[in-house]
Design an enzyme around this catalytic site. Structure first.
Site, PDB file in Angstrom:
ATOM      1  CE1 TYR A 112      24.442  15.116  50.719  1.00 57.98           C
ATOM      2  CE2 TYR A 112      24.408  17.441  49.412  1.00 57.98           C
ATOM      3  CZ  TYR A 112      23.538  16.289  50.271  1.00 57.98           C
ATOM      4  OH  TYR A 112      22.353  16.557  50.866  1.00 57.98           O
ATOM      5  CB  THR A 144      20.556  16.875  47.796  1.00 60.50           C
ATOM      6  OG1 THR A 144      21.434  18.138  47.529  1.00 60.50           O
ATOM      7  CG2 THR A 144      21.471  15.773  46.943  1.00 60.50           C
TER       8      THR A 144
END
Length: 325
Positions: free
Chosen positions: A142, A118
């Site tokens: 995250y 990501t």
């Protein structure tokens, strides 16, 4: 026909990539616990095995039986605000499970490994568009859980030369299969375009803009939105790259330009021909102001060329899919 394992292949990006792989001639086995994915999203001839990454004995048996030539790893938790509220879940689901999967891949001599990472690993980048060489400084659990997974993968590759990974760092994935076969199904998704489509159809009372005081032209966050079908093709290119002897590495997946929250809302309203309720709300924890990719490397090294770089197409495909749901 090479047999590949796709973890999380019943989910949004995993199912589109599974479809692209089968169309490219691969035999695909999907391994998914169906916590957020759907069995019907695994389209034949791909096959589904229901299981959790924490069930390492079950996964080891599958690997022993199937002679996989590659693992494409999508399974994980992906909601930034939730990661701030429940970081342990993210380190377990993302980092710990990835480590266990890498260990199994090494044990079973699976040579190729493609990891779903990501843009959150960059945190708040100092320069935009962001290249793969930009400093990694994630600002939420995250992003940190994904970066720790990247470290694990590349450290394993350094110790085991037969193990050759590619890490794909996604920017904002959106849209649905142009043929209407697949799309995003998570009911409580936080992705802006998905939420806009739900609001446009009356499934949400209003769309919330989280923060209107960011240092951007209209005060709302700017993101690089990539069509999920283009992203699926990037995975096929990455696998072909490894199979052809290409070097392991990190590659950004995006279009190199961004849209603000307000611009996405306007695009959705233009696509459907009517307005819907919008309200402002405080900033969410862990949201950087601007994230836009420099995807020169994947285009140069793998020959990846996006075919759906059109925000009108992206939002319309998301809306049409939401109608089908």
């Amino acid at each position: 026909m090479p047999t590949v394992l796709v973890t999380g292949g019943a989910g949004y990006i995993g199912s589109h990539t599974t479809l692209a792989l089968t169309q490219a001639g691969y035999d695909v086995i999907v391994y998914d616990n169906l916590s957020t994915g759907r069995a019907e999203a695994v389209l034949p001839p791909a096959r589904l095995v229901v299981g959790d990454l924490a069930e390492t004995a079950k996964l080891a048996t599958l690997m022993a039986e199937s002679r996989f030539t590659a693992v494409l790893h999508f399974a994980g938790s992906i909601i930034v605000p939730e990661s701030v509220e429940n970081p342990i879940k993210y380190y377990k689901n993302n980092t710990t499970n990835t480590t266990a999967l890498v260990e199994l891949a090494l044990r079973h001599r699976i040579p190729h490994f493609i990891f779903s990472s990501t843009a959150a690993v960059y945190g708040i980048p100092k320069t935009v568009p962001v290249t793969e060489d930009a400093p990694t400084a994630p600002i939420n659990p995250y992003g940190r859980s994904k970066l720790m997974s990247e470290w694990t993968i590349f450290d394993a590759a350094a110790a085991h030369p037969h193990f050759r990974p590619v890490v794909l760092r996604y920017f904002n994935v959106a849209g649905a299969d142009p043929g209407g076969r697949l799309g995003q199904c998570t009911p409580q998704a936080t992705h802006l375009i998905k939420v806009a489509a739900q609001t446009a159809l009356g499934r949400r009372e209003a769309l919330s803009i989280f923060g209107t005081d960011y240092p951007t032209p209209d005060g709302t966050c700017i993101r690089d939105y990539i069509h999920v079908t283009d992203l699926a093709e990037a995975h096929v290119r990455a696998l072909r790259h490894l199979e052809g002897g290409g070097a392991p590495g990190v590659f950004n997946c995006g279009y190199g330009h961004g849209y603000s929250v307000r611009e996405i809302i306007a695009a959705m309203q233009a696509a459907i021909g009517h307005t819907f309720a919008v309200r402002t709300a405080p900033r969410r924890a862990g949201d950087p102001p601007v994230l836009v990719a420099d995807s020169t490397r994947i285009q140069r090294v793998m020959g990846w060329q996006p075919k759906h770089d059109c925000i009108e197409e992206i939002v319309k495909s998301a809306y049409l899919w939401e109608q089908r749901l």
